[in-house]
Design a protein around this motif. Structure first.
Motif, PDB file in Angstrom:
ATOM      1  N   ALA A  92       2.851  -8.409   5.051  1.00  0.00           N
ATOM      2  CA  ALA A  92       2.400  -9.255   6.163  1.00  0.00           C
ATOM      3  C   ALA A  92       1.111  -8.735   6.777  1.00  0.00           C
ATOM      4  O   ALA A  92       0.236  -9.509   7.165  1.00  0.00           O
ATOM      5  CB  ALA A  92       3.495  -9.352   7.226  1.00  0.00           C
ATOM      6  N   LEU A 100      -0.823 -16.476   6.007  1.00  0.00           N
ATOM      7  CA  LEU A 100       0.426 -16.148   6.697  1.00  0.00           C
ATOM      8  C   LEU A 100       1.006 -17.372   7.388  1.00  0.00           C
ATOM      9  O   LEU A 100       2.224 -17.569   7.410  1.00  0.00           O
ATOM     10  CB  LEU A 100       0.188 -15.020   7.710  1.00  0.00           C
ATOM     11  CG  LEU A 100       1.421 -14.404   8.379  1.00  0.00           C
ATOM     12  CD1 LEU A 100       2.436 -13.946   7.345  1.00  0.00           C
ATOM     13  CD2 LEU A 100       1.033 -13.240   9.278  1.00  0.00           C
ATOM     14  N   LEU A 150       8.433 -10.673   7.174  1.00  0.00           N
ATOM     15  CA  LEU A 150       7.305 -11.598   7.109  1.00  0.00           C
ATOM     16  C   LEU A 150       7.257 -12.524   8.317  1.00  0.00           C
ATOM     17  O   LEU A 150       6.189 -12.857   8.823  1.00  0.00           O
ATOM     18  CB  LEU A 150       7.367 -12.432   5.828  1.00  0.00           C
ATOM     19  CG  LEU A 150       6.915 -11.742   4.537  1.00  0.00           C
ATOM     20  CD1 LEU A 150       7.166 -12.648   3.344  1.00  0.00           C
ATOM     21  CD2 LEU A 150       5.448 -11.354   4.605  1.00  0.00           C
TER      22      LEU A 150
END
Length: 254
Positions: A92, A100, A150
């Motif tokens: 991440a 993202l 994440l």
């Protein structure tokens, strides 16, 4: 808005056994305008507050002794989720914000589907037993740990159906067991995020963090008291719709 949002999401978390981050993340990005990675880190902090407070508030319905009696399932999933959380947090921090956002939106849609399909399962015989169950538990935990890091989520929406289907737990017990797995998993991801410069978002937004945390604790208390009163058949589809709407908003965010 921070207190109210935290309270509503905390109530959902306490009621179902989630960290509530799936609903908080679009709020942090869309309403409060945090960048993707900063929102994930703030989300992780709030999820920790919700999970840590939801466990004791749910104890009136699901006692700690019952949770402790199912420690093999918790340890099995943790064996994979702790490693997955570390890797997920590392990925991440290296993704571009636009990428993202897309990943977050896709995961929100996937979680909405799992929430509707998986949570309707009733307790019964575990899907697998013995070594096959152990291996499946580690693999499932690893994947859930990655997703949790994440998104900055607790992973309960994936842990609960896993506990129901793979270990044969009933829906209320699965909610509390998922919190027991989520807490150490999130701590590992949080530790990994602390190495990134974006972690400073917590220090820059202390007041916001404390206000939302206070609202979240009030919410988890209410959610814990409502446990068992709200039928899953009505609640879960509504939550899935919220997730889908949130996914669209995050996908379009710039």
């Amino acid at each position: 808005m921070a207190f109210g949002g935290g309270g509503i999401i905390g109530a959902l978390g306490g009621l179902i056994g989630l960290g509530g981050a799936e609903f908080r993340l679009p709020l942090l990005i869309g309403l409060f305008n945090f960048a993707a990675l900063e929102a994930v880190i703030l989300n992780k902090a709030m999820s920790l507050v919700v999970v840590a407070s939801a466990l004791p508030f749910r104890a009136a319905t699901v006692p700690f002794g019952t949770i402790a009696g199912n420690w093999p399932a918790v340890v099995n999933l943790l064996a994979g989720s702790l490693l997955g959380a570390w890797f997920g947090a590392g990925w991440a921090t290296r993704l571009k914000s636009e990428t993202l956002y897309k990943v977050i939106a896709a995961l929100l849609v996937a979680i909405a589907i799992v929430l509707v399909i998986g949570h309707d399962a009733t307790a019964g015989q575990p899907f697998l037993t013995g070594n096959a169950q152990m291996i499946a538990g580690v693999v499932a935990g690893f994947v859930i740990g990655i997703v949790a890091s994440l998104l900055g989520v607790a992973g309960g929406e994936l842990l609960i159906p896993t506990l129901v289907l793979l270990f044969g737990a009933d829906i209320k017990l699965a909610g509390s067991l998922s919190l027991a797995v989520s807490l150490p998993t999130m701590l590992v991801g949080f530790t990994r995020y602390s190495r990134d410069q974006s972690f400073s978002v917590l220090g820059r937004n202390k007041t916001f963090l404390l206000v939302m945390a206070a609202g979240s604790i009030v919410g988890t208390f209410i959610g814990g008291r409502l446990l068992g009163l709200v039928p899953n058949g009505l609640l879960l589809p509504a939550l899935a719709v919220i997730l889908l709407i949130s996914a669209v908003k995050v996908w379009r965010h710039r």
